[in-house]
Design a protein around this motif. Structure first.
Motif, short mmCIF file in Angstrom:
data_model
loop_
_atom_site.label_atom_id
_atom_site.label_comp_id
_atom_site.label_asym_id
_atom_site.label_seq_id
_atom_site.Cartn_x
_atom_site.Cartn_y
_atom_site.Cartn_z
N ALA A 1 0.83 -1.21 0.00
CA ALA A 1 0.00 0.00 0.00
C ALA A 1 0.86 1.26 0.00
CB ALA A 1 -0.93 -0.01 1.21
N ALA A 2 2.00 1.22 0.70
CA ALA A 2 2.89 2.38 0.75
C ALA A 2 3.58 2.62 -0.59
CB ALA A 2 3.93 2.20 1.85
N LEU A 3 3.99 1.56 -1.23
CA LEU A 3 4.71 1.69 -2.50
C LEU A 3 3.80 2.02 -3.67
CD1 LEU A 3 7.27 -1.27 -2.42
CD2 LEU A 3 7.81 1.16 -2.55
N PHE A 4 2.65 1.39 -3.70
CA PHE A 4 1.80 1.46 -4.89
C PHE A 4 0.39 1.97 -4.58
CE2 PHE A 4 4.54 -2.44 -5.34
CZ PHE A 4 5.52 -1.82 -6.08
N PRO A 5 0.22 3.31 -4.50
CA PRO A 5 -1.12 3.86 -4.31
C PRO A 5 -1.99 3.59 -5.54
CG PRO A 5 0.48 5.60 -4.67
CD PRO A 5 1.25 4.32 -4.59
N ASP A 6 -3.25 3.95 -5.45
CA ASP A 6 -4.20 3.62 -6.51
C ASP A 6 -3.86 4.23 -7.87
OD1 ASP A 6 -5.69 2.04 -4.81
OD2 ASP A 6 -7.03 3.68 -4.22
N LEU B 1 14.04 -1.55 -6.17
CA LEU B 1 13.50 -0.23 -5.88
C LEU B 1 14.24 0.88 -6.62
CD1 LEU B 1 13.17 -0.53 -2.01
CD2 LEU B 1 11.33 -0.69 -3.69
N SER B 2 13.49 1.88 -7.04
CA SER B 2 14.07 3.15 -7.47
C SER B 2 14.18 4.02 -6.22
CB SER B 2 13.15 3.83 -8.48
OG SER B 2 11.97 4.26 -7.84
N MET B 3 14.72 5.22 -6.36
CA MET B 3 14.78 6.12 -5.19
C MET B 3 13.37 6.50 -4.74
SD MET B 3 17.67 6.33 -3.85
CE MET B 3 17.19 7.51 -2.61
N LEU B 4 12.43 6.64 -5.67
CA LEU B 4 11.05 6.94 -5.28
C LEU B 4 10.48 5.82 -4.41
CD1 LEU B 4 8.45 8.59 -5.36
CD2 LEU B 4 7.92 7.50 -7.56
N GLY B 5 10.69 4.58 -4.82
CA GLY B 5 10.23 3.44 -4.02
C GLY B 5 10.91 3.40 -2.66
N ALA B 6 12.22 3.68 -2.64
CA ALA B 6 12.95 3.68 -1.38
C ALA B 6 12.42 4.77 -0.45
CB ALA B 6 14.44 3.89 -1.65
N LYS B 7 12.13 5.95 -0.99
CA LYS B 7 11.59 7.05 -0.18
C LYS B 7 10.25 6.66 0.42
CE LYS B 7 14.01 10.64 -2.72
NZ LYS B 7 13.92 11.67 -3.76
N ARG B 8 9.42 6.00 -0.37
CA ARG B 8 8.10 5.59 0.14
C ARG B 8 8.23 4.56 1.26
NH1 ARG B 8 4.22 5.41 -5.27
NH2 ARG B 8 4.27 7.67 -5.61
N LEU B 9 9.14 3.61 1.13
CA LEU B 9 9.34 2.63 2.20
C LEU B 9 9.97 3.28 3.43
CD1 LEU B 9 10.54 -0.67 0.49
CD2 LEU B 9 8.31 -0.15 1.49
N HIS B 10 10.85 4.23 3.22
CA HIS B 10 11.49 4.93 4.32
C HIS B 10 10.46 5.64 5.19
CE1 HIS B 10 14.00 8.20 6.13
NE2 HIS B 10 14.80 7.17 6.34
N VAL B 11 9.46 6.23 4.55
CA VAL B 11 8.39 6.91 5.29
C VAL B 11 7.46 5.89 5.96
CG1 VAL B 11 6.32 8.33 5.00
CG2 VAL B 11 8.45 8.97 3.85
N ALA B 12 7.21 4.78 5.29
CA ALA B 12 6.24 3.79 5.77
C ALA B 12 6.74 2.97 6.96
CB ALA B 12 5.84 2.85 4.64
N PHE B 13 8.03 2.70 7.01
CA PHE B 13 8.60 1.85 8.06
C PHE B 13 9.59 2.66 8.89
CE2 PHE B 13 7.59 -1.41 4.78
CZ PHE B 13 6.63 -2.10 5.51
N SER B 14 9.46 2.54 10.20
CA SER B 14 10.35 3.30 11.08
C SER B 14 11.68 2.56 11.26
CB SER B 14 9.68 3.53 12.44
OG SER B 14 9.37 2.29 13.04
N LEU C 1 17.34 -0.16 2.45
CA LEU C 1 17.50 1.29 2.47
C LEU C 1 18.80 1.57 3.20
CD1 LEU C 1 13.91 2.13 3.79
CD2 LEU C 1 14.66 1.86 1.41
N VAL C 2 19.66 2.38 2.61
CA VAL C 2 20.90 2.78 3.28
C VAL C 2 20.67 4.18 3.83
CG1 VAL C 2 23.38 3.13 3.05
CG2 VAL C 2 22.25 1.38 1.66
N VAL C 3 20.92 4.34 5.12
CA VAL C 3 20.67 5.61 5.80
C VAL C 3 21.92 6.06 6.55
CG1 VAL C 3 18.19 5.16 6.08
CG2 VAL C 3 19.77 4.48 7.89
N ASP C 4 21.93 7.34 6.93
CA ASP C 4 23.02 7.84 7.77
C ASP C 4 22.62 7.67 9.24
OD1 ASP C 4 21.27 9.93 8.42
OD2 ASP C 4 22.41 11.45 7.34
N GLU C 5 23.44 8.15 10.14
CA GLU C 5 23.18 7.99 11.58
C GLU C 5 21.91 8.67 12.04
OE1 GLU C 5 27.26 7.68 13.98
OE2 GLU C 5 27.12 9.52 12.76
N ASN C 6 21.43 9.66 11.30
CA ASN C 6 20.20 10.37 11.66
C ASN C 6 18.99 9.85 10.90
OD1 ASN C 6 21.57 12.20 13.41
ND2 ASN C 6 22.36 13.22 11.59
N ASP C 7 19.10 8.68 10.31
CA ASP C 7 18.04 8.01 9.56
C ASP C 7 17.61 8.80 8.32
OD1 ASP C 7 16.42 5.72 9.17
OD2 ASP C 7 14.68 6.83 9.88
#
Length: 155
Positions: free
Chosen positions: A19-24, A58-71, A112-118
Protein backbone atom coordinates in the motif's frame (compact mmCIF):
# COMPACT_ATOMS: atom_id res chain seq x y z
CA UNK A 1 -1.98 -6.19 -11.62
CA UNK A 2 -1.56 -3.54 -8.92
CA UNK A 3 -2.93 -5.99 -6.37
CA UNK A 4 -0.31 -8.52 -7.47
CA UNK A 5 2.42 -5.88 -7.05
CA UNK A 6 1.13 -4.98 -3.59
CA UNK A 7 1.13 -8.64 -2.59
CA UNK A 8 4.71 -9.07 -3.83
CA UNK A 9 5.79 -5.99 -1.85
CA UNK A 10 4.06 -7.21 1.32
CA UNK A 11 5.80 -10.58 1.03
CA UNK A 12 9.21 -9.07 0.31
CA UNK A 13 9.25 -6.05 2.64
CA UNK A 14 6.50 -6.75 5.18
CA UNK A 15 2.84 -6.01 5.71
CA UNK A 16 1.86 -2.55 4.56
CA UNK A 17 4.69 -2.17 2.03
CA UNK A 18 2.40 -2.77 -0.95
CA UNK A 19 0.00 0.00 0.00
CA UNK A 20 2.89 2.38 0.75
CA UNK A 21 4.71 1.69 -2.50
CA UNK A 22 1.80 1.46 -4.89
CA UNK A 23 -1.12 3.86 -4.31
CA UNK A 24 -4.20 3.62 -6.51
CA UNK A 25 -2.78 5.96 -9.18
CA UNK A 26 0.12 3.57 -9.89
CA UNK A 27 0.40 2.39 -13.48
CA UNK A 28 2.35 -0.57 -14.82
CA UNK A 29 4.06 -1.89 -17.91
CA UNK A 30 4.21 -5.51 -18.96
CA UNK A 31 7.22 -7.32 -20.36
CA UNK A 32 7.24 -8.81 -23.86
CA UNK A 33 6.00 -12.06 -22.27
CA UNK A 34 3.05 -10.19 -20.72
CA UNK A 35 4.35 -10.38 -17.16
CA UNK A 36 4.35 -7.46 -14.75
CA UNK A 37 7.64 -5.56 -15.20
CA UNK A 38 7.60 -1.84 -14.25
CA UNK A 39 5.50 0.01 -11.67
CA UNK A 40 5.22 3.71 -12.32
CA UNK A 41 3.90 6.83 -10.60
CA UNK A 42 3.34 9.66 -13.08
CA UNK A 43 6.40 9.30 -15.26
CA UNK A 44 8.76 8.02 -12.55
CA UNK A 45 9.52 4.34 -11.89
CA UNK A 46 8.75 3.08 -8.39
CA UNK A 47 10.03 -0.47 -8.78
CA UNK A 48 10.83 -3.20 -11.26
CA UNK A 49 9.75 -6.81 -10.94
CA UNK A 50 12.87 -8.92 -11.46
CA UNK A 51 12.09 -11.69 -13.97
CA UNK A 52 14.22 -14.44 -12.44
CA UNK A 53 12.58 -14.44 -8.99
CA UNK A 54 9.71 -11.89 -9.04
CA UNK A 55 11.41 -9.74 -6.40
CA UNK A 56 11.06 -5.99 -6.56
CA UNK A 57 14.05 -3.75 -7.15
CA UNK A 58 13.50 -0.23 -5.88
CA UNK A 59 14.07 3.15 -7.47
CA UNK A 60 14.78 6.12 -5.19
CA UNK A 61 11.05 6.94 -5.28
CA UNK A 62 10.23 3.44 -4.02
CA UNK A 63 12.95 3.68 -1.38
CA UNK A 64 11.59 7.05 -0.18
CA UNK A 65 8.10 5.59 0.14
CA UNK A 66 9.34 2.63 2.20
CA UNK A 67 11.49 4.93 4.32
CA UNK A 68 8.39 6.91 5.29
CA UNK A 69 6.24 3.79 5.77
CA UNK A 70 8.60 1.85 8.06
CA UNK A 71 10.35 3.30 11.08
CA UNK A 72 14.00 2.80 11.97
CA UNK A 73 15.59 0.15 12.02
CA UNK A 74 13.31 -1.75 9.62
CA UNK A 75 14.88 -2.53 6.22
CA UNK A 76 17.86 -0.29 6.99
CA UNK A 77 21.63 -0.45 6.90
CA UNK A 78 23.31 2.50 8.65
CA UNK A 79 26.44 3.90 7.02
CA UNK A 80 29.25 5.65 8.90
CA UNK A 81 29.65 9.42 8.38
CA UNK A 82 32.85 8.80 6.38
CA UNK A 83 30.95 6.73 3.80
CA UNK A 84 27.85 8.94 3.42
CA UNK A 85 29.18 11.22 0.64
CA UNK A 86 30.30 8.25 -1.45
CA UNK A 87 27.20 6.11 -0.91
CA UNK A 88 24.83 9.01 -1.58
CA UNK A 89 26.69 9.52 -4.89
CA UNK A 90 25.88 5.92 -5.87
CA UNK A 91 29.03 4.09 -4.69
CA UNK A 92 28.82 0.74 -2.90
CA UNK A 93 28.77 0.54 0.90
CA UNK A 94 31.67 -1.47 2.29
CA UNK A 95 31.38 -3.61 5.42
CA UNK A 96 33.87 -1.56 7.43
CA UNK A 97 31.53 1.44 7.09
CA UNK A 98 28.41 -0.31 8.40
CA UNK A 99 27.35 0.89 11.86
CA UNK A 100 24.12 -1.09 12.12
CA UNK A 101 22.01 -3.45 10.02
CA UNK A 102 18.45 -4.59 10.61
CA UNK A 103 18.84 -8.16 11.90
CA UNK A 104 15.77 -9.25 9.89
CA UNK A 105 17.37 -8.64 6.49
CA UNK A 106 19.22 -11.37 4.59
CA UNK A 107 21.95 -11.40 1.98
CA UNK A 108 20.37 -10.52 -1.36
CA UNK A 109 17.57 -8.37 0.09
CA UNK A 110 16.70 -4.88 -1.16
CA UNK A 111 17.48 -2.39 1.61
CA UNK A 112 17.50 1.29 2.47
CA UNK A 113 20.90 2.78 3.28
CA UNK A 114 20.67 5.61 5.80
CA UNK A 115 23.02 7.84 7.77
CA UNK A 116 23.18 7.99 11.58
CA UNK A 117 20.20 10.37 11.66
CA UNK A 118 18.04 8.01 9.56
CA UNK A 119 18.24 10.18 6.43
CA UNK A 120 17.88 8.07 3.32
CA UNK A 121 21.08 8.16 1.25
CA UNK A 122 20.74 5.16 -1.09
CA UNK A 123 18.98 1.96 -2.00
CA UNK A 124 20.56 -1.31 -3.00
CA UNK A 125 20.94 -5.05 -2.54
CA UNK A 126 22.76 -6.60 0.40
CA UNK A 127 25.75 -8.78 -0.37
CA UNK A 128 26.32 -9.89 3.21
CA UNK A 129 24.06 -10.92 6.08
CA UNK A 130 23.68 -8.36 8.92
CA UNK A 131 26.06 -10.19 11.28
CA UNK A 132 28.67 -10.46 8.54
CA UNK A 133 28.38 -6.73 7.78
CA UNK A 134 29.28 -5.94 11.37
CA UNK A 135 31.99 -8.57 11.84
CA UNK A 136 33.79 -8.58 8.51
CA UNK A 137 35.87 -5.51 7.78
CA UNK A 138 36.48 -6.17 4.09
CA UNK A 139 34.32 -6.26 1.00
CA UNK A 140 31.02 -4.85 -0.19
CA UNK A 141 28.10 -4.99 2.26
CA UNK A 142 25.49 -3.30 0.05
CA UNK A 143 25.64 -3.09 -3.71
CA UNK A 144 24.10 0.34 -4.25
CA UNK A 145 21.62 0.79 -7.11
CA UNK A 146 20.85 4.47 -6.59
CA UNK A 147 22.17 7.20 -4.33
CA UNK A 148 20.17 10.31 -3.46
CA UNK A 149 22.78 12.59 -4.99
CA UNK A 150 23.02 10.76 -8.30
CA UNK A 151 20.33 8.53 -9.77
CA UNK A 152 22.76 6.55 -11.89
CA UNK A 153 22.04 2.84 -11.92
CA UNK A 154 24.71 0.61 -10.43
CA UNK A 155 24.88 -3.17 -10.04
Amino acid sequence: MINLARMLADIQFGRGAGAALFPDDTTFQLSSTQRLRYLISGNERIATVRARDSHLTLSMLGAKRLHVAFSHPRLRVVASPDAVPFVSAGKNLFARHVLYADPEIRAGDEVLVVDENDRLIATGRTVLAPDEMLQIKRGVAVSVRYGVEENVRRG
